[in-house]
Design an enzyme around this catalytic site. Structure first.
Site, PDB file in Angstrom:
ATOM      1  N   LYS A 185      67.516  63.184  18.150  1.00  0.00           N
ATOM      2  CA  LYS A 185      66.522  62.102  18.151  1.00  0.00           C
ATOM      3  C   LYS A 185      67.101  60.930  17.381  1.00  0.00           C
ATOM      4  O   LYS A 185      67.907  61.122  16.466  1.00  0.00           O
ATOM      5  CB  LYS A 185      65.243  62.569  17.440  1.00  0.00           C
ATOM      6  CG  LYS A 185      64.017  61.777  17.828  1.00  0.00           C
ATOM      7  CD  LYS A 185      63.377  62.353  19.071  1.00  0.00           C
ATOM      8  CE  LYS A 185      62.219  61.548  19.553  1.00  0.00           C
ATOM      9  NZ  LYS A 185      61.459  62.300  20.582  1.00  0.00           N
ATOM     10  N   ASP A 233      61.197  56.691  23.628  1.00  0.00           N
ATOM     11  CA  ASP A 233      60.132  57.344  22.860  1.00  0.00           C
ATOM     12  C   ASP A 233      59.198  56.185  22.475  1.00  0.00           C
ATOM     13  O   ASP A 233      59.228  55.129  23.133  1.00  0.00           O
ATOM     14  CB  ASP A 233      60.721  58.083  21.633  1.00  0.00           C
ATOM     15  CG  ASP A 233      59.733  59.074  21.007  1.00  0.00           C
ATOM     16  OD1 ASP A 233      59.603  60.173  21.549  1.00  0.00           O
ATOM     17  OD2 ASP A 233      59.075  58.746  20.007  1.00  0.00           O
TER      18      ASP A 233
HETATM   19  N1  GLU Z   1      60.965  61.154  23.749  1.00  0.00           N
HETATM   20  C1  GLU Z   1      60.642  62.196  24.684  1.00  0.00           C
HETATM   21  C2  GLU Z   1      60.365  63.487  23.954  1.00  0.00           C
HETATM   22  O1  GLU Z   1      59.836  63.456  22.865  1.00  0.00           O
HETATM   23  C3  GLU Z   1      61.680  62.317  25.777  1.00  0.00           C
HETATM   24  C4  GLU Z   1      63.074  62.584  25.332  1.00  0.00           C
HETATM   25  C5  GLU Z   1      64.116  62.515  26.455  1.00  0.00           C
HETATM   26  O2  GLU Z   1      63.751  62.282  27.603  1.00  0.00           O
HETATM   27  O3  GLU Z   1      65.277  62.699  26.120  1.00  0.00           O
HETATM   28  O4  GLU Z   1      60.572  64.567  24.431  1.00  0.00           O
END
Ligand code: GLU
Length: 451
Positions: A130, A170
């Protein structure tokens, strides 16, 4: 002879707290998982001896960097950027980028930790990561956002790659920001590759990626209700948030015959007793995304609704609830109120929206309660499918992708049943998701030895 690490849960958590001072969100996420994993590994010596949980709860690396940019008035602004690469035992690091003033290292570490289990649950080969920044996109011009994204990528590019780490969107990062970051990556590296997901359809994106998180959370809810022989027809739903996840969750609830009563943003929530129809959802999408407006303006467009300033929607009686805004938005008292008002199922669209007290309330009441790492995995699952399409250099059809998303959510539901069925008709989805996600990552780590 080696001494295995048979510490108990409180001692383990003491260590986590000591090693991660001032990181309450991270400690909370680890605690929620550790509560279930300690039970599961009680009689599994190898996981103890190899300190698997301790290793998953220590990110592979945390990259922190300065992001300088110039605002429209010529002022130099300085933000902090991060990429947390938590674990790549089962695939390249994968997870979104968040731009929000609340972003700290603790928040990103919790999100990368959660992402590790979530991505494992999808069944696709993706590790957990992340990233983000404390940059606040609110009130910024498009040019300012572009300059920020370019500066952010000017450092991030050296840490990512299609087989290394694949970021996505996100909170605060949507298609436009992904475009700016992809453009900068391509400019620096001269490499057109699937290094980000959530891309535009013309340049390597996947159909239904935008809808996937919200739709997936409702598919998961439908799977949970089906275990009781029920569906969504005629059910009332309370939803928080009004961004990508919330509006698409609302859309799918409406498509499956339910009635959506609320949406919210940081200013408060709107309650529409007539139900938030597809037409009204479309208005919210345009208002929030394109006009960057506030949810309170809804009551001017649709006067039957009321606005409740500074409040969350959990006091509105409903059959099902979908927290789709952000972490710790649903507290123990809110959980009690939902149950007292007859709520029978909760499907989390956001990451860790329910605090630990709330989780314990839902578990004690034995309602259908899905943690985000299971129910909101649809978004990252379609990101995984976007990676596959990029590798194949082709684009799959919408109906194929819709079916794959449904199948993946059903698969996650089955994994939760496999480890969460407590007998007597009660399924502990938190436990099921934690153990199923953990086991996959842990077994890969065992195969690699001590690395
Ligand atoms: N931000 C989204 C999550 O919390 C998607 C992450 C992604 O697609 O890599 O899963």
């Amino acid at each position: 002879m080696a001494v295995s690490d048979h510490v108990d849960l409180p001692t383990f958590m003491e260590g986590v707290k000591k090693r991660n001072p001032y990181q309450p969100e991270f400690v909370q996420a680890v605690q929620e998982v550790a509560e279930d994993i300690f039970d599961f590994i009680a009689d599994k010596e190898e996981y103890h001896a190899q300190q698997i949980l301790r290793r998953i709860a220590e990110p592979d690396r945390v990259v922190s960097f300065r992001v300088c940019w110039e605002d429209d008035n010529g002022n130099i602004r300085v933000q902090r950027g991060w990429r947390v690469q938590n674990n790549n035992a089962i695939g390249p690091y994968k997870g979104g980028i968040r731009f929000h003033p609340s972003v700290t290292e603790s928040v990103l570490k919790f999100l990368a930790f959660e992402q590790t289990f979530k991505n494992a649950l999808t069944g696709l080969p993706m590790g957990g990561g992340k990233g983000g920044s404390n940059f606040n996109p609110k009130g910024k011009s498009v040019r300012e956002i572009m300059r920020f994204c370019q500066s952010f990528m000017t450092e991030l590019y050296r840490h990512i790659g299609a087989d290394v780490d694949v970021p996505a969107g996100d909170i605060g990062v949507g298609g436009r920001e992904i475009g700016f970051m992809f453009g900068q990556y391509k400019r620096i590296t001269n490499n057109f590759t699937g290094v980000l997901t959530g891309k535009g359809l013309e340049w390597g994106g996947s159909l239904i990626r935008t809808e996937a998180t919200g739709y997936g959370a409702v598919y998961f809810l439908a799977n949970m209700l089906a275990t009781k022989g029920e569906d969504l027809v005629g059910k009332t739903a309370v939803i928080s948030g009004s961004g990508n996840v919330a509006t698409h969750a609302a859309e799918k609830i409406v498509q499956l015959g339910g009635k959506v009563l609320t949406l919210s943003d940081s200013g408060g929530f709107i309650h529409d007793p007539d139900g938030i129809t597809q037409e009204k959802i479309n208005w919210v999408k345009t208002h929030k995304t394109h006009r960057r407006g506030r949810i309170q303006d809804y009551v001017e467009a649709f006067p039957a609704a009321t606005f409740h300033e500074g409040k969350t929607p959990w006091g509105v009686p409903c059959d099902v609830a979908l927290p789709c805004a952000t972490q710790n938005e649903l507290l123990g008292e809110d959980a009690k109120m939902l149950i007292a008002n007859g709520c029978r199922a909760v499907s989390e669209g956001a990451n860790m929206p329910t605090d630990l007290d709330g989780v314990h309330v839902f578990k004690a009441a034995k309602i259908l309660y899905a943690p985000g790492k299971a129910s909101n995995a649809g978004g990252v699952a379609v990101s995984g499918l976007e990676m596959s399409q990029n590798s194949e250099r082709r684009a799959w059809k919408e109906d194929e992708l819709q079916q794959m998303l449904k199948d993946i959510m059903a698969g996650i539901h089955s994994s939760c049943l496999a480890y969460g069925d407590q007998g007597g008709g009660y399924i502990d989805y938190v436990k099921g998701a934690n153990i199923a996600g953990f086991k996959k990552v842990a077994d890969a780590m065992l195969a690699f030895g001590v690395v």
